[in-house]
Design an enzyme around this catalytic site. Sequence first.
Site, short mmCIF file in Angstrom:
data_model
loop_
_atom_site.label_atom_id
_atom_site.label_comp_id
_atom_site.label_asym_id
_atom_site.label_seq_id
_atom_site.Cartn_x
_atom_site.Cartn_y
_atom_site.Cartn_z
N GLU A 90 0.87 -1.18 0.00
CA GLU A 90 0.00 0.00 0.00
C GLU A 90 0.90 1.21 0.00
OE1 GLU A 90 -2.93 -0.36 -0.61
OE2 GLU A 90 -3.38 -2.41 -0.03
N CYS A 102 -1.90 8.95 2.98
CA CYS A 102 -1.51 8.37 1.70
C CYS A 102 -2.54 8.59 0.61
CB CYS A 102 -1.22 6.87 1.85
SG CYS A 102 -2.63 5.90 2.46
#
Length: 466
Positions: A210, A244
């Site tokens: 990720e 993120c």
Amino acid sequence: MSLDTLFMRQHEASRRQPAPDLQARRASLLRLEQLVSRNAEALISAIDHDFGGRSRTETELLEMLPTLRALRHARAHVGRWMRPRRQAVEWLFLPGRNQLRHEPLGVIGIMAPWNYPLLLTLGPLCDALAAGNRALIKPSELTPAFSDLLQRLIAEAFDPAEVAVATGGVEVGQAFASLPFDHLVFTGSTAVGRKVMQAAAANLTPVTLELGGKSPAIVAPDHAIDAAARSIAFGKFVNAGQTCIAPDYALVPAHQLEAFANAVLQHARRTLPDPGRNPDYSAIISPAHRARLHALLDEARASGARVLSSAELPRDDPHVAPTVVLAPGQHLRLMQEEIFGPILPIVPYQTLDEALALVARHERPLALYLFTHQGSTRQQVLAAAPSGGVTLNGTLLHIAQHSLPFGGIGPSGTGAYHGHAGFLRFSHARGVHQVGPINPFETLGPPWGRLARWMARWIGRWQRGG
């Protein structure tokens, strides 16, 4: 206990002991849920200490709440997820039976980042436990207070052969990535993700990465500027942009550039006044990260781009004020690197095709945000701009949906988890075929006789449609 010893204890237990049943999995998930809820104050305090000022409300709403909801969701649904499923049988093999079983992989390694240390540690752990695995966790060295607390709490709640935490710096992280896990989860930067994948490849360890990238927010001409600015400001400035999936840059119609920039700053000033002393506004995690953000702004100013902030703060302040950069050049680092801070480049466009062409110049991002009320525009953008996930007419919210997988694509990551998708990610889909009382295929031979040759010719003609 050394890192190698912790791993071997879990590895051997995963091979020696049967897979946890439904009752054991639910008990593990409940234990983890109680760990979070009963130690909420200590966890919030530790994260605040590591950041040098982390909004309590952000930790509660963006880490505590989704972690607890994920654990409760998994406990409620894991029984259905575990249930073996009957599958269709090819007619040649009737009256046999097919079954699909989802079984634990074994030992899951979890390398967690610093920006959401609780959620991005216990989120994958929740899915790993639901799938019946054991887990070894490496939290970030940039959150030492949280990491030490988590190590102690996990040790009190779990046998180290089930779940354990290994703390340490870069050297420990490198050793961790080199262990022969049955699956390795890493959340962090693309640069480090490449190194983690290389280390895992030596053991043929499958990975879930990720990462991030430059997630765009596209404001279509039909959408109200103020409403889009409010949502984008929220997604960009929460946790001071250290998210993120934060909007990395905004694309707006050229004639609305000034209005949009002013609206973003107005929302920032109203919701996050006095950012240097506002307890609801988080600090930047370290002086090195803060210096990088100031360097990005210095380069933008030197290029002639307009840089506007909601407040003026000294460079040594642990905070960076919400900032917009109008029409930055595409050559700037601001438009080439993931920003990971409260800085929003605003890029004007003439046509939607021009905006999509600019998005296509970047690698595929972890998230995409589109503001439009027109179905045709929505379909055009979704078809032309691949991304890990999408929120329409808002920001960040797709990550909070347990029914949706969360993951990247290409350089923004590989693999997805959350809810059922996480259960599947950390399970092996094992196919089982049971031969019926009659095995027609074996009756054909060998030795292959006339019936077998006739069947082969007949099936061949049938497959070819002749």
